[in-house]
Design an enzyme around this catalytic site. Structure first.
Site, PDB file in Angstrom:
ATOM      1  N   ASP A  78      52.955  25.559  38.319  1.00  0.00           N
ATOM      2  CA  ASP A  78      52.727  24.161  37.957  1.00  0.00           C
ATOM      3  C   ASP A  78      52.813  23.935  36.451  1.00  0.00           C
ATOM      4  OD1 ASP A  78      52.322  23.859  40.643  1.00  0.00           O
ATOM      5  OD2 ASP A  78      50.455  22.738  40.462  1.00  0.00           O
ATOM      6  N   CYS A 119      48.370  31.822  42.361  1.00  0.00           N
ATOM      7  CA  CYS A 119      48.390  30.578  41.595  1.00  0.00           C
ATOM      8  C   CYS A 119      48.709  29.340  42.428  1.00  0.00           C
ATOM      9  CB  CYS A 119      49.414  30.703  40.468  1.00  0.00           C
ATOM     10  SG  CYS A 119      48.995  32.002  39.289  1.00  0.00           S
ATOM     11  N   ASP A 120      48.234  28.213  41.911  1.00  0.00           N
ATOM     12  CA  ASP A 120      48.642  26.875  42.300  1.00  0.00           C
ATOM     13  C   ASP A 120      48.660  26.655  43.816  1.00  0.00           C
ATOM     14  OD1 ASP A 120      48.810  26.142  39.596  1.00  0.00           O
ATOM     15  OD2 ASP A 120      50.719  27.162  39.412  1.00  0.00           O
ATOM     16  N   LYS A 121      49.830  26.330  44.403  1.00  0.00           N
ATOM     17  CA  LYS A 121      49.873  25.949  45.823  1.00  0.00           C
ATOM     18  C   LYS A 121      49.984  27.152  46.755  1.00  0.00           C
ATOM     19  CE  LYS A 121      49.619  22.173  44.026  1.00  0.00           C
ATOM     20  NZ  LYS A 121      49.293  22.912  42.819  1.00  0.00           N
ATOM     21  N   CYS A 192      45.728  31.401  35.343  1.00  0.00           N
ATOM     22  CA  CYS A 192      45.195  30.862  34.080  1.00  0.00           C
ATOM     23  C   CYS A 192      43.672  30.931  34.043  1.00  0.00           C
ATOM     24  CB  CYS A 192      45.691  29.447  33.869  1.00  0.00           C
ATOM     25  SG  CYS A 192      47.473  29.388  33.601  1.00  0.00           S
ATOM     26  N   GLU A 446      51.245  16.407  39.018  1.00  0.00           N
ATOM     27  CA  GLU A 446      50.017  16.562  38.237  1.00  0.00           C
ATOM     28  C   GLU A 446      50.168  15.843  36.902  1.00  0.00           C
ATOM     29  OE1 GLU A 446      48.135  20.768  39.792  1.00  0.00           O
ATOM     30  OE2 GLU A 446      49.115  20.732  37.837  1.00  0.00           O
ATOM     31  N   SER A 472      45.910  18.545  37.151  1.00  0.00           N
ATOM     32  CA  SER A 472      45.736  19.987  37.046  1.00  0.00           C
ATOM     33  C   SER A 472      44.250  20.281  36.948  1.00  0.00           C
ATOM     34  CB  SER A 472      46.451  20.482  35.784  1.00  0.00           C
ATOM     35  OG  SER A 472      45.963  21.742  35.411  1.00  0.00           O
TER      36      SER A 472
END
Length: 558
Positions: A78, A119-121, A192, A446, A472
């Site tokens: 992302d 991460c993310d999705k 992150c 986002e 985010s």
């Protein structure tokens, strides 16, 4: 065994012949077949090393008498997809990931599943796919990145870079300062380092009982994380044929409640609401978005992590006792709403799991009697602007919790970024970004770039931003997303005009445009939906099927 469908009896001789070509022998056909769903990809910092992690897991599975079969899902970063058309593909990628898990597992009738997301999705997508398959499943993520350190010795993260861009635009820092932050914010592999979406979801896997203790907080690329991989691999072999550990027996209404309790206590990303609604849908659990305020009202916010508090990162939470310490502290509150009898994949109940957990640093994880707030770090607001609800990360609010301001409207994120840089959004304004919902984007971008620009320009505590898009986990400020119905459905956000007065009251869970009913009716009568050109066949398909955010942005096939 489920896998007998591809390996037992004379009719399966052709199937076995193909499996022999992959290196299997007669003895192997008597062993459980375990899917190893990896998400290795070179371009994502939390994933470029997962090929090595899969080797560790497969080696341990073989040592423990089972046969591993690795396959891969796609992944979208992302942060790299941010601020351009690439972000249109982020949320839709969740569906591709879910579909790929379902497809490979069911096509080959594998007995059990171990997922390696980060991460993310990718984590929610894998959860959704695994719930469709419903075999014994364990999640073990790649782990969080350690925090960066700037030239002043201060801890920083990716959100620091986004905010530095805003500070640079406002001439508050120079190019050398920006370069220093850029080069030092992400010092190693991992998701992150703050309580952004990836770490929020990996933490919630732990809270739901689908991951082993430490999954959300043990640093990536550490010896401790490698031992967690081995532990997870050994455990999946132990439970591979045990129906008690099918994922739908672990992810239940009760365990989803526990995940949301932890989410509130730790001030997780607002994206978790979108994903938990989708996960509940796949689990066959009825979760109404209105329930979330009841949970929030009964949970103290005891851990603030970057971006809400820029001195605390996931590594600090781990040293302070981890997710188990957070749960143990919440469980001390009389009348708490945790479901302590839920079973997790270790074979323990939640009560047993937290028996010896304790806070090791009260500056990082606070005691209930010293909580940041007596209510959770996320809230759902309702009103004429969001009849079906919208989400705010209350943990990230930097200014007032009541806000009244004039609308400054933009019909896309790109338009908003240009407008913010040109100074169109001023102190006291409500920045409105619309046609960015699941249908409108399509893909629900986002809004980290706009919020970070505003924060970096010194407006983070002086303006509000509302959108039918999402944020985010790195976003902070009075940022309200997931407005439903969205603009593309004809929601009131589509009818707003520059100068309209908008009133937000977080503590009373309300968001309203101060417009008379006859004015709203007049605007509706004259409204024409903007014609948005979509060239991608996949995004067109997604737009036709996707629900709005209040239902989790799932594909609605009914």
């Amino acid at each position: 065994m489920r896998s007998d469908a591809i390996k037992k009896g004379h009719l399966k001789a052709p199937n076995r012949s193909l499996l022999r070509a992959c290196g299997l022998n007669d003895d192997d056909f008597n062993k459980p077949f375990i899917g190893v769903a990896n998400s290795y990809i070179d371009i994502i910092p939390g994933h470029f090393f997962l090929n090595e992690y899969a080797k560790i897991i497969k080696d341990e599975i073989r040592k423990n008498g089972c046969i591993p079969f690795e396959f891969n899902t796609i992944g979208v970063d992302d942060g790299i997809a941010m601020g351009h058309d690439g972000m249109l593909y982020s949320l839709p990628s969740r569906e591709i990931i879910a579909n790929s898990i379902e497809t490979v597992m069911n096509a080959h009738q594998l007995d059990a599943l171990i997922c390696i997301p980060n991460c993310d999705k990718i984590t929610p997508g894998m959860l959704m796919g695994a719930l469709r398959v419903n075999v014994p499943t364990i999640f073990v993520s790649g782990g969080p990145m350690r925090a960066g350190v700037n030239k002043h010795g201060e801890k920083i993260s990716l959100s620091s870079v986004f905010e530095a861009v805003g500070a640079y635009e406002a001439k508050k820092i120079n190019e050398d300062d920006l370069k220093d932050i850029e080069c030092k914010a992400c010092p190693s592999g991992g998701s992150c380092s703050g309580m952004f979406t990836a770490n929020s979801m990996n933490t919630l896997c732990e809270a739901m009982g689908i991951a082993l203790e430490g999954n959300g907080t043990i640093l990536a690329l550490s010896k401790e994380r490698e031992e967690l991989l081995r532990k997870a691999a050994r455990r999946i072999c132990e439970i591979a044929l045990d129906e008690r550990f099918k994922i739908r027996n672990i992810i239940t209404k009760k365990s989803i409640n526990n995940a949301l309790v932890v989410d509130m206590a730790m001030g997780g990303s607002s994206n978790t609401i979108l994903h938990m609604l989708a996960i509940a849908y796949e689990a066959g659990v009825n979760l109404d978005i209105k329930e979330l305020n009841h949970i929030s009202a009964n949970v103290a916010h005891i851990a603030k992590i970057a971006p809400s508090l820029n001195t605390v990162y996931m590594e600090d939470i781990h040293k302070a006792g981890g997710v188990s310490a957070v749960i143990a502290e919440i469980a001390k509150k009389p009348g708490h709403i945790l479901e302590l009898d839920t079973l997790d994949i270790s074979g323990k109940t939640l009560k047993e799991r937290i028996e010896n957990a304790s806070i090791k640093d009260e500056n990082i994880i606070r005691k209930i009697n010293n909580a940041y707030s007596n209510i959770g770090g996320l809230a759902i607001l309702f009103g004429n602007l969001a009849e079906q609800g919208c989400v705010i990360k209350t943990a990230g609010i930097m200014g007032e919790r009541k806000f009244k301001g004039k609308a400054v409207c933009f019909n896309s994120q790109e338009e908003a970024i240009k407008g913010i840089i040109k100074g169109k959004v001023k102190e006291g304004d409500v920045c409105v970004i619309r046609y960015e919902g699941p249908k409108g984007g399509p893909g629900m971008q986002e809004m980290l770039s706009p919020t970070s620009l505003l924060t970096g320009m010194g407006l983070g505590a002086k303006v509000a931003l509302i959108t039918d898009g999402r944020f985010s986990g790195a976003t902070r400020g009075l940022s309200i997303g997931h407005i439903s119905p969205e603009a593309a459905e004809g929601g009131l956000i589509a009818l707003l005009e520059d100068g309209d007065e908008i009133e937000i009251d977080v503590d009373n869970y309300s968001i309203n445009a101060n417009l008379a009913q006859d004015e709203i009716a007049k605007r509706k009568a004259n409204f024409k939906m903007p014609n948005k050109q979509i060239n991608s066949r996949w995004l067109k398909m997604y737009q036709k099927l996707v629900s709005n955010a209040s239902k989790g942005g799932v594909l609605d096939l009914e």
